[in-house]
Write an enzyme that holds these catalytic residues in place. Sequence first.
Site, PDB file in Angstrom:
ATOM      1  N   TYR A 142      40.041  53.901  55.411  1.00 55.04           N
ATOM      2  CA  TYR A 142      39.779  54.335  54.039  1.00 55.04           C
ATOM      3  C   TYR A 142      40.893  55.243  53.515  1.00 55.04           C
ATOM      4  CZ  TYR A 142      35.291  52.148  53.325  1.00 55.04           C
ATOM      5  OH  TYR A 142      34.305  51.210  53.129  1.00 55.04           O
ATOM      6  N   GLY A 254      31.452  45.182  51.967  1.00 59.75           N
ATOM      7  CA  GLY A 254      32.663  44.964  52.761  1.00 59.75           C
ATOM      8  C   GLY A 254      32.541  45.552  54.149  1.00 59.75           C
ATOM      9  N   ASP A 255      31.910  46.726  54.255  1.00 62.83           N
ATOM     10  CA  ASP A 255      31.680  47.321  55.567  1.00 62.83           C
ATOM     11  C   ASP A 255      30.747  46.459  56.400  1.00 62.83           C
ATOM     12  OD1 ASP A 255      33.174  49.851  55.265  1.00 62.83           O
ATOM     13  OD2 ASP A 255      31.704  50.242  53.704  1.00 62.83           O
ATOM     14  N   CYS A 256      29.723  45.908  55.740  1.00 64.56           N
ATOM     15  CA  CYS A 256      28.790  45.023  56.448  1.00 64.56           C
ATOM     16  C   CYS A 256      29.509  43.784  56.951  1.00 64.56           C
ATOM     17  CB  CYS A 256      27.636  44.638  55.529  1.00 64.56           C
ATOM     18  SG  CYS A 256      26.415  43.568  56.305  1.00 64.56           S
ATOM     19  N   ALA A 259      31.779  44.827  59.922  1.00 64.44           N
ATOM     20  CA  ALA A 259      31.013  45.207  61.112  1.00 64.44           C
ATOM     21  C   ALA A 259      30.396  43.981  61.773  1.00 64.44           C
ATOM     22  CB  ALA A 259      29.924  46.209  60.727  1.00 64.44           C
TER      23      ALA A 259
END
Length: 466
Positions: A142, A254-256, A259
């Site tokens: 980030y 996007g994180d999902c 991951a």
Amino acid sequence: MTGRGGRPLVIVGDVLLDRDVDGVSSRLAPDAPAPVVEVTGDRTRPGGAGLAAALAARGGRPVVLVTALGEDPASDTARRALRRLVRLTELPLTGSLPVKTRIIAGGRPLVRVDRGGGVPGPPTDAVRAALAQAGTVLVADYGQGTVDAVRDHLAQAARSVPLLWDPHPRGAQPVPGARLVTPNGAEARALCPGDDESLRAYALRGSRLATRWQAAAVAVTLGERGVLLARAGIDTPMLMPVPYRATGDPCGAGDCFAATAAGALADGALPEEAVQRAVAEAAAFVAADGARNASLWDTAAAERARPARETDPFALAESVRARGGTVVATGGCFDLLHAGHVGLLESARRIGDCLIVCLNSDESVTRLKGPGRPLTLAADRARVLAGLGSVDAVAVFSEDSPQRLLRRLRPDVWVKGGDYSVEDLPEAETLHEWGGQAIVLPYLDGRSTTALTRRAARAAEPEGRP
């Protein structure tokens, strides 16, 4: 799910503190043309790499989060929430953790206010040990400096274990050798400028970025258009469409995606399989209101709310419908379960609240596939399917088509995999009788029971036989 050799998934990146101030706005301020928000709720949760780590840890996967945290109140809040879900390995942080506050009215963000920020210190012995012991690495950058602080160790990890890099416009360039890099469309355009937003243009950007970064593959995420999986020097990428249009808060999708894809790589999946699984999971995440879903952080409540597993398919369908859930069904012979089957079932399960597999009986398989099939009896095929975490129940039918069984189950969604169109599915008209929907999911190329049986037959032939 412990990944390769029982080693954990290690996530490296910047934790943020996300705050949502919810309210209602029905008027403008008298002193300026600005909306007045009457606050109805105020929630705080870890974001950035913290959200990615929480998502990766769902289902019991061991996750180590390498991040920079300080002694400020925001760091303490994030630390308390994360320690219940993952193992924290900290770099020192000089300054304060960034806090990003969204003011939301009527379900829509009005403004975001950012404050705070700090400088990560050098990696500690614990950080170096965590990366050395990783089975798979996810970099959730980030642009706050954590990734820069451990870049040399990430480059070393990429040479020995699968590494997925989720980049940021202000962050570091991926290290060479990444298994998968996941820029979104805007990031790909910024890195390879141009006004063309066609799929072909994004495919070329993905291929160029794979070459620039020396990455095995680049997955360009395009929201509702799906994900383009590109490789260096290849002009025909694979498009993974979203399984359905999800309406909800897209914050954290996007994180999902990253991951889920990293978890799939940790389980030994190919990039194609990892991306397909991640697309479906990201859609389900958005449909469940994204990072705003409180159950993501309340693990104890989630365990209390989890019902005992009902294995009778008809009772299961009734109970899911009774509580307002979505019943998903799919069907097939599933003779010699392979990776294509597993990917399809996992994607189908994420669409709703249960997955029921309609399984062809032995007699039905013989009529459809010919003499010598099935290779595995129905009782064994059903037992193997029921043992998968994605399958909630199995129902065997003896006809050539599952339509009579579907009229008893009455699923909300019927899923098939492959090169069908929905109009070609005979089950689609049956589903319409009660307002159900038939959909088609992409099927992993190169996996089929027929191909496996032919390969096995060739392997069994005596040497020298023409």
